[in-house]
Scaffold this active site. Structure first.
Site, PDB file in Angstrom:
ATOM      1  N   GLY A  10       0.837  -1.209   0.000  1.00  0.00           N
ATOM      2  CA  GLY A  10       0.000   0.000   0.000  1.00  0.00           C
ATOM      3  C   GLY A  10       0.861   1.245   0.000  1.00  0.00           C
ATOM      4  N   ARG A  70       0.924  -5.193  -5.124  1.00  0.00           N
ATOM      5  CA  ARG A  70       1.120  -6.242  -4.114  1.00  0.00           C
ATOM      6  C   ARG A  70       1.629  -7.528  -4.768  1.00  0.00           C
ATOM      7  NH1 ARG A  70      -0.674  -4.325   0.701  1.00  0.00           N
ATOM      8  NH2 ARG A  70      -2.230  -2.674   0.613  1.00  0.00           N
ATOM      9  N   ASP A 101       5.577  -5.394   5.584  1.00  0.00           N
ATOM     10  CA  ASP A 101       5.946  -6.753   5.949  1.00  0.00           C
ATOM     11  C   ASP A 101       6.065  -7.676   4.728  1.00  0.00           C
ATOM     12  OD1 ASP A 101       6.402  -8.553   8.211  1.00  0.00           O
ATOM     13  OD2 ASP A 101       4.632  -9.579   7.432  1.00  0.00           O
ATOM     14  N   THR A 124       4.775   1.911   6.308  1.00  0.00           N
ATOM     15  CA  THR A 124       3.345   1.581   6.398  1.00  0.00           C
ATOM     16  C   THR A 124       2.687   2.580   7.331  1.00  0.00           C
ATOM     17  OG1 THR A 124       1.659   0.067   7.222  1.00  0.00           O
ATOM     18  CG2 THR A 124       3.819  -0.212   8.171  1.00  0.00           C
ATOM     19  N   ILE A 125       1.506   3.019   6.941  1.00  0.00           N
ATOM     20  CA  ILE A 125       0.782   3.898   7.862  1.00  0.00           C
ATOM     21  C   ILE A 125       0.366   3.133   9.105  1.00  0.00           C
ATOM     22  CG2 ILE A 125      -0.074   5.412   6.017  1.00  0.00           C
ATOM     23  CD1 ILE A 125      -2.879   4.097   6.527  1.00  0.00           C
ATOM     24  N   ASP A 126       0.301   1.794   9.013  1.00  0.00           N
ATOM     25  CA  ASP A 126      -0.191   0.993  10.139  1.00  0.00           C
ATOM     26  C   ASP A 126       0.789   0.928  11.315  1.00  0.00           C
ATOM     27  OD1 ASP A 126      -2.319   0.534   8.502  1.00  0.00           O
ATOM     28  OD2 ASP A 126      -1.977  -1.615   8.226  1.00  0.00           O
ATOM     29  N   ASP A 128       3.083  -1.170  11.967  1.00  0.00           N
ATOM     30  CA  ASP A 128       3.102  -2.503  12.582  1.00  0.00           C
ATOM     31  C   ASP A 128       4.336  -3.331  12.201  1.00  0.00           C
ATOM     32  OD1 ASP A 128       2.466  -2.998   9.958  1.00  0.00           O
ATOM     33  OD2 ASP A 128       0.584  -4.056  10.346  1.00  0.00           O
ATOM     34  N   ARG A 161     -25.842  12.244  17.998  1.00  0.00           N
ATOM     35  CA  ARG A 161     -25.571  10.974  17.308  1.00  0.00           C
ATOM     36  C   ARG A 161     -24.352  10.253  17.881  1.00  0.00           C
ATOM     37  NH1 ARG A 161     -26.142  13.520  11.264  1.00  0.00           N
ATOM     38  NH2 ARG A 161     -28.347  13.101  11.006  1.00  0.00           N
ATOM     39  N   MET A 168      -7.765   2.659   9.083  1.00  0.00           N
ATOM     40  CA  MET A 168      -6.987   1.486   8.673  1.00  0.00           C
ATOM     41  C   MET A 168      -6.249   0.893   9.871  1.00  0.00           C
ATOM     42  SD  MET A 168      -5.540   1.998   4.854  1.00  0.00           S
ATOM     43  CE  MET A 168      -6.656   1.834   3.459  1.00  0.00           C
ATOM     44  N   GLY A 169      -5.788  -0.310   9.691  1.00  0.00           N
ATOM     45  CA  GLY A 169      -5.128  -1.038  10.763  1.00  0.00           C
ATOM     46  C   GLY A 169      -5.604  -2.475  10.691  1.00  0.00           C
ATOM     47  N   ARG A 170      -4.930  -3.231   9.824  1.00  0.00           N
ATOM     48  CA  ARG A 170      -5.354  -4.603   9.546  1.00  0.00           C
ATOM     49  C   ARG A 170      -5.112  -5.525  10.739  1.00  0.00           C
ATOM     50  NH1 ARG A 170      -6.109  -7.825   5.265  1.00  0.00           N
ATOM     51  NH2 ARG A 170      -6.100  -6.000   3.925  1.00  0.00           N
ATOM     52  N   GLU A 220     -10.012  -1.170  11.159  1.00  0.00           N
ATOM     53  CA  GLU A 220     -10.668  -2.041  10.169  1.00  0.00           C
ATOM     54  C   GLU A 220     -10.523  -3.525  10.505  1.00  0.00           C
ATOM     55  OE1 GLU A 220      -8.678  -1.772   6.361  1.00  0.00           O
ATOM     56  OE2 GLU A 220      -6.713  -1.931   7.312  1.00  0.00           O
ATOM     57  N   ARG A 264     -24.103   6.970  12.914  1.00  0.00           N
ATOM     58  CA  ARG A 264     -23.597   7.172  11.555  1.00  0.00           C
ATOM     59  C   ARG A 264     -22.156   6.695  11.453  1.00  0.00           C
ATOM     60  NH1 ARG A 264     -26.747  10.760   8.425  1.00  0.00           N
ATOM     61  NH2 ARG A 264     -28.866  10.557   9.218  1.00  0.00           N
ATOM     62  N   HIS A 270      -8.745   5.058   2.762  1.00  0.00           N
ATOM     63  CA  HIS A 270      -7.561   5.491   2.018  1.00  0.00           C
ATOM     64  C   HIS A 270      -7.255   6.977   2.153  1.00  0.00           C
ATOM     65  CE1 HIS A 270      -8.687   1.632   0.263  1.00  0.00           C
ATOM     66  NE2 HIS A 270      -7.414   1.489  -0.013  1.00  0.00           N
ATOM     67  N   ARG A 273      -4.093   7.548   3.845  1.00  0.00           N
ATOM     68  CA  ARG A 273      -2.863   7.170   3.143  1.00  0.00           C
ATOM     69  C   ARG A 273      -2.474   8.165   2.061  1.00  0.00           C
ATOM     70  NH1 ARG A 273      -3.368   0.966   1.535  1.00  0.00           N
ATOM     71  NH2 ARG A 273      -3.333   1.770  -0.566  1.00  0.00           N
TER      72      ARG A 273
HETATM   73  O1  F6P Z   1      -0.808  -0.519   4.005  1.00  0.00           O
HETATM   74  C1  F6P Z   1      -1.550  -1.268   4.914  1.00  0.00           C
HETATM   75  C2  F6P Z   1      -2.968  -0.931   4.770  1.00  0.00           C
HETATM   76  O2  F6P Z   1      -3.067   0.426   5.038  1.00  0.00           O
HETATM   77  C3  F6P Z   1      -3.914  -1.730   5.667  1.00  0.00           C
HETATM   78  O3  F6P Z   1      -4.273  -1.114   6.858  1.00  0.00           O
HETATM   79  C4  F6P Z   1      -5.106  -1.928   4.801  1.00  0.00           C
HETATM   80  O4  F6P Z   1      -5.809  -3.096   5.139  1.00  0.00           O
HETATM   81  C5  F6P Z   1      -4.508  -2.034   3.446  1.00  0.00           C
HETATM   82  O5  F6P Z   1      -3.399  -1.186   3.449  1.00  0.00           O
HETATM   83  C6  F6P Z   1      -5.483  -1.708   2.348  1.00  0.00           C
HETATM   84  O6  F6P Z   1      -4.803  -1.394   1.193  1.00  0.00           O
HETATM   85  P1  F6P Z   1      -5.381  -1.614  -0.272  1.00  0.00           P
HETATM   86  O7  F6P Z   1      -6.782  -1.130  -0.265  1.00  0.00           O
HETATM   87  O8  F6P Z   1      -4.487  -0.802  -1.117  1.00  0.00           O
HETATM   88  O9  F6P Z   1      -5.272  -3.073  -0.565  1.00  0.00           O
END
Ligand code: F6P
Length: 340
Positions: A10, A70, A101, A124-126, A128, A161, A168-170, A220, A264, A270, A273
């Site tokens: 990403g 990817r 990673d 990575t913005i995550d 991790d 509300r 993000m944050g897989r 996420e 809501r 994105h 990012r």
């Molecule tokens: O770069 C990691 C990340 O930001 C994750 O948090 C997210 O799940 C993923 O990218 C989504 O990226 P894309 O939509 O480009 O596959």
């Protein structure tokens, strides 16, 4: 030397700052080949020229001028041999792989199993990736998320509300926890701690005895205790990761059904990012780029540049890949003090 540079996975604010720093620090005594779209460009020999001219004005520019993908060289027939062949055909002596990673995992294997000279740069913005205190891109993402939470607070309060903000944050809740703390979130849900929807609603109900709105920040990758939900698309990339996004919509329905409050969703996705990197990320990315080219010129291959404390150091790529860096519990405990 002739040095190949690629950006994989990403995109992330600061990638262009790394590329610029590599070319500027290495200087005209060396040549630089930019590979398009991560490992795909190396497999297919798709390149762009990187020099003082083509890397001018990049410091503040988001995304990556090289493009990204990817693509996994180990999921392509004869992938490693094709990497070697491309490098030989172009006279590329070494690679700088800028990625997360997956990209770094492939770099580590290509180095270990095929003796390809590679230096890694973590992004990575995550936030991790193990073996570095911080990755560039994270700071920008947190700032963007915090700005959004600030804005959502005033509209949530005006309309009585609950706002569910998805970030993000897989696998790790760094963005959720840090932006949630900075933005004064009332509940933060992270992948590291499966959540109980009943508890989330009970918590909100206690809060709503004295106020009329709430902000729930959810990563996420957060999942309910009970197990799986139909919130993923089922699509997977070449590294086997499912496309995420949708937990906030699930929560919206559950909170509304259980509490009766209008709820809501704002899925920041994105937006976190894209765009220009923060000053912090520009500086970190620049420092990483300078150290990466120094490592290449020292022939210190199989290493990744990293931030340790205030220093930029080199660590084995192997230390960084395989195990993701999950949330700092102490940070999350501080955020919890302010829940509700
Ligand atoms: O770069 C990691 C990340 O930001 C994750 O948090 C997210 O799940 C993923 O990218 C989504 O990226 P894309 O939509 O480009 O596959």
């Amino acid at each position: 030397m002739r040095i190949g540079v690629l950006t994989g996975g990403g995109d992330c604010p600061g990638l262009n700052a790394v590329i610029r720093a590599i070319v500027r620090r290495g200087g005209p005594a060396h040549k630089y080949v930019g590979f398009r779209h991560g490992w795909r460009g190396v497999l297919e020999g798709e390149t762009v020229v990187l020099d003082a001219e083509t890397t001018r004005g990049l410091l503040h520019r988001g995304g990556t001028i090289l493009g990204t993908s990817r693509t996994n060289p180990f999921k392509t027939v004869d992938g490693p041999d094709r990497v070697i062949a491309t490098m030989a055909a172009l006279g590329v002596d070494a690679l700088v792989a800028i990625g997360g990673d997956d990209t770094l995992g492939a770099a580590e294997r290509l180095g270990r199993e095929h003796s390809i000279p590679i230096v890694g740069v973590p992004k990575t913005i995550d936030n991790d990736i193990s073996a570095t205190d911080v990755t560039f891109g994270f700071h920008t993402a947190v700032q963007v998320a915090t700005d959004a939470i600030d804005r959502l607070q005033t509209t949530a309060e005006s309309h009585d509300r609950v706002m569910v903000v998805e970030v993000m944050g897989r696998n790790a809740g760094w963005i959720a926890a840090t932006a949630g703390l900075a933005g004064g979130a009332d509940v933060i849900l992270i992948p590291e701690d499966p959540f109980d929807v009943d508890q989330v609603c009970a918590h909100l109900q206690r809060r709503h005895q004295r106020t009329n709105f709430s902000i729930v920040v959810v990563a996420e990758g957060a999942v309910p205790v009970a197990g799986t939900l139909a919130v993923t698309s089922g699509e997977v990339d070449e590294f086997g990761h499912e496309r995420l996004g949708g937990i906030s919509t699930f929560l919206q329905g559950e909170i509304e059904a259980r509490t009766g409050w209008e709820t809501r969703v704002a899925n920041l996705g994105h937006i976190l990012r894209g765009g220009t990197p923060s000053a912090y990320d520009r500086v970190l990315a620049t420092r990483f780029g300078v150290e990466a080219i120094d490592a290449v010129l020292d022939c210190d291959f199989g290493t990744m540049v990293a931030l340790r404390g205030t220093d930029i150091v080199r660590v084995p790529i192997a230390e960084a890949v395989g195990e993701l860096k999950t949330i700092d519990r102490k940070l999350f405990e501080v955020a919890e003090v302010f829940f509700g």
